[in-house]
Design an enzyme around this catalytic site. Structure first.
Site, PDB file in Angstrom:
ATOM      1  N   TYR A  32       1.190  -1.479  -0.095  1.00  0.00           N
ATOM      2  CA  TYR A  32      -0.297  -0.084   0.142  1.00  0.00           C
ATOM      3  C   TYR A  32       0.921   1.296   0.272  1.00  0.00           C
ATOM      4  O   TYR A  32       1.762   1.329   0.069  1.00  0.00           O
ATOM      5  CB  TYR A  32      -1.183   0.071   1.242  1.00  0.00           C
ATOM      6  CG  TYR A  32      -0.530   0.174   2.792  1.00  0.00           C
ATOM      7  CD1 TYR A  32      -0.267   1.633   2.646  1.00  0.00           C
ATOM      8  CD2 TYR A  32       0.686  -0.430   2.813  1.00  0.00           C
ATOM      9  CE1 TYR A  32       0.448   1.775   4.162  1.00  0.00           C
ATOM     10  CE2 TYR A  32       0.271  -0.632   4.620  1.00  0.00           C
ATOM     11  CZ  TYR A  32       0.755   0.822   5.334  1.00  0.00           C
ATOM     12  OH  TYR A  32       2.057   1.305   5.892  1.00  0.00           O
TER      13      TYR A  32
ATOM     14  N   PHE B   2       2.605   9.930   3.659  1.00  0.00           N
ATOM     15  CA  PHE B   2       2.798   9.740   4.578  1.00  0.00           C
ATOM     16  C   PHE B   2       3.063   8.390   5.021  1.00  0.00           C
ATOM     17  O   PHE B   2       2.831   8.191   5.745  1.00  0.00           O
ATOM     18  CB  PHE B   2       1.509  10.513   5.415  1.00  0.00           C
ATOM     19  CG  PHE B   2       0.057   9.279   5.276  1.00  0.00           C
ATOM     20  CD1 PHE B   2      -0.652   8.708   5.287  1.00  0.00           C
ATOM     21  CD2 PHE B   2      -0.581  10.503   3.849  1.00  0.00           C
ATOM     22  CE1 PHE B   2      -1.311   8.186   4.939  1.00  0.00           C
ATOM     23  CE2 PHE B   2      -2.213   9.639   3.068  1.00  0.00           C
ATOM     24  CZ  PHE B   2      -2.053   8.646   4.324  1.00  0.00           C
ATOM     25  N   ASP B   3       2.429   7.575   4.729  1.00  0.00           N
ATOM     26  CA  ASP B   3       3.146   6.323   4.332  1.00  0.00           C
ATOM     27  C   ASP B   3       3.143   4.751   3.651  1.00  0.00           C
ATOM     28  O   ASP B   3       1.910   5.474   2.170  1.00  0.00           O
ATOM     29  CB  ASP B   3       1.473   5.790   5.831  1.00  0.00           C
ATOM     30  CG  ASP B   3       2.506   4.134   6.254  1.00  0.00           C
ATOM     31  OD1 ASP B   3       3.334   3.885   6.571  1.00  0.00           O
ATOM     32  OD2 ASP B   3       1.369   4.188   7.167  1.00  0.00           O
TER      33      ASP B   3
ATOM     34  N   ILE C 228      -9.261   1.577   9.753  1.00  0.00           N
ATOM     35  CA  ILE C 228     -10.525   2.691   9.719  1.00  0.00           C
ATOM     36  C   ILE C 228     -11.295   2.935   8.559  1.00  0.00           C
ATOM     37  O   ILE C 228     -11.068   1.737   8.062  1.00  0.00           O
ATOM     38  CB  ILE C 228      -9.820   3.877   8.893  1.00  0.00           C
ATOM     39  CG1 ILE C 228      -8.848   3.608   7.444  1.00  0.00           C
ATOM     40  CG2 ILE C 228      -8.648   4.410  10.094  1.00  0.00           C
ATOM     41  CD1 ILE C 228      -8.123   5.234   6.826  1.00  0.00           C
TER      42      ILE C 228
ATOM     43  N   TYR D  71      -9.608   9.900   9.582  1.00  0.00           N
ATOM     44  CA  TYR D  71      -9.252   9.695  11.343  1.00  0.00           C
ATOM     45  C   TYR D  71      -9.791  10.991  11.004  1.00  0.00           C
ATOM     46  O   TYR D  71      -9.906  11.807  12.285  1.00  0.00           O
ATOM     47  CB  TYR D  71      -7.508  10.177  11.242  1.00  0.00           C
ATOM     48  CG  TYR D  71      -7.048   9.242  10.993  1.00  0.00           C
ATOM     49  CD1 TYR D  71      -6.993   8.299  11.629  1.00  0.00           C
ATOM     50  CD2 TYR D  71      -6.472   9.403   9.548  1.00  0.00           C
ATOM     51  CE1 TYR D  71      -5.710   6.826  11.350  1.00  0.00           C
ATOM     52  CE2 TYR D  71      -5.145   7.999   9.251  1.00  0.00           C
ATOM     53  CZ  TYR D  71      -5.398   7.192  10.255  1.00  0.00           C
ATOM     54  OH  TYR D  71      -4.590   5.536  10.088  1.00  0.00           O
TER      55      TYR D  71
ATOM     56  N   PHE E 212      -5.349   6.363  -1.012  1.00  0.00           N
ATOM     57  CA  PHE E 212      -4.360   4.971  -1.144  1.00  0.00           C
ATOM     58  C   PHE E 212      -4.799   4.355  -2.314  1.00  0.00           C
ATOM     59  O   PHE E 212      -4.731   4.110  -3.326  1.00  0.00           O
ATOM     60  CB  PHE E 212      -5.221   4.175  -0.347  1.00  0.00           C
ATOM     61  CG  PHE E 212      -4.936   5.036   1.080  1.00  0.00           C
ATOM     62  CD1 PHE E 212      -3.576   4.721   2.236  1.00  0.00           C
ATOM     63  CD2 PHE E 212      -6.014   5.260   1.730  1.00  0.00           C
ATOM     64  CE1 PHE E 212      -4.059   5.614   2.890  1.00  0.00           C
ATOM     65  CE2 PHE E 212      -6.585   5.684   2.716  1.00  0.00           C
ATOM     66  CZ  PHE E 212      -4.641   5.799   4.150  1.00  0.00           C
TER      67      PHE E 212
END
Length: 332
Positions: free
Chosen positions: A253, A264-265, A282, A308, A324
């Site tokens: 991912y 961010f990830d 989530i 979030y 994503f």
């Protein structure tokens, strides 16, 4: 992993409870599935002698993918690890540290009593191999095998459950264990989904790269207002079964912010695959991935209320819309 409900971490840690061959369910008898958890096994770095036999005969279910029937052990088993490739595959080679996907049956040498098998659960098991997360007999026997191999093992107690055995499964400290293992697939940090590319024609939505070389795909976010509802579209459509809400998934991912496109990830950056129960993530992931086919790459646009919300996270401002790319490599 960066998408958990409670908190974020840029490193993904695999829960030990998911790393048994038994998976997350019980067998049809209603007894807890035993699997080959690492309990009682020696260090994966220990030198192990591998021999050709003896090994019992596979009397039925002799084709790859079929649930086998295996005879009792012929006489006394070897004190060493006995390994035989019964069917030779031609797929990728299993490397140390890979996530191995396999169907298996395990029984006791002396009695031919089956104590665990994945066929009755209807799905292959997935677990890291060669790194001490399963019994040492598996770690030593299966690294170097190929996808498509059927391998038969006879594992002495010292390379199985050791002096404590597994009393709940009827395995004594002196029992040699026999396994038949079908190597279904193998995954690592360079794995990608291999599905069929789906057109991405909506100019108001992000465009995700379709590369299948294991590198992180590009994500191009348009300079338009973010959608207010969840978007879950195929980028590469696989041919596996639909994802269930109760599944544990193995994923590659990458996540970026809608505003500015900042990453961010990413599992690609971490160099390790992500494995987690979908129900713990989530809501955008839960709602967006259920029903999608295993083997696919999916683009998700997650609005704040499904991500979030108004909470600031590491690298994620409050009320952020998230984008994503997710490769659904396998589901359990």
């Amino acid at each position: 992993m960066g998408i958990s409900v409670r908190r974020r971490s840029l490193l993904f840690a695999v829960p030990a409870g998911l790393l048994t061959l038994a998976g997350c369910g019980d067998d049809k008898s209603g007894k807890p599935a035993t699997g080959v958890s690492a309990s009682g096994s020696a260090s994966p770095s220990t030198s192990v002698k591998i021999v050709d036999g003896p090994l019992p005969e596979i009397t039925a279910g002799t084709k790859f993918g079929e649930k086998p029937t295996v005879a009792k052990g012929p006489g006394q088993p070897s004190k060493d690890l006995a390994v035989k490739t019964v069917i030779q595959g031609n797929g990728a080679t299993v490397a140390e540290g890979d996530y191995l996907q396999a169907n298996y049956l395990g029984q006791i040498w002396d009695t031919a009593k089956v104590f665990d098998n994945s066929w009755d659960r209807g799905t292959p098991a997935i677990f890291p191999i060669g790194v001490g997360r399963v019994i040492q007999g598996w770690d030593k026997a299966l690294v170097g095998k190929k996808v498509g191999d059927r391998v038969e093992l006879a594992i002495p107690p010292s390379l199985g459950y050791g002096e404590q055995g597994q009393p709940n499964a009827g395995i004594k400290a002196t029992d040699t264990l026999v396994f038949v293992v079908d190597v279904v697939d193998t995954f690592n940090g360079k794995s990608s989904s291999k599905g069929k590319a789906v057109p991405q024609n909506d100019a108001a939505l992000p465009k995700v790269g379709t590369n299948t070389d294991g590198a992180a795909p590009s994500i191009e976010v348009p300079k338009t207002a973010a959608p207010t509802k969840l978007v879950a579209d195929y980028v590469l459509e696989g041919d596996g079964r639909p994802v269930k809400a109760t599944d544990t998934l193995l994923l590659q991912y990458k996540g970026v912010l809608w505003d500015g496109g900042k990453e961010f990830d990413s599992s690609y950056k971490n160099g390790q695959l992500a494995q987690f129960p979908l129900q713990q993530l989530i809501k955008g992931w839960q709602e967006g991935l259920v029903g999608k086919k295993v083997g696919s790459r999916v683009m998700l646009v997650v609005p704040p209320d499904l991500g979030y919300g108004d909470q600031e996270q590491q690298g994620i401002p409050a009320k952020s819309t998230l984008v994503f790319s997710l490769d659904i490599l396998a589901a359990m």
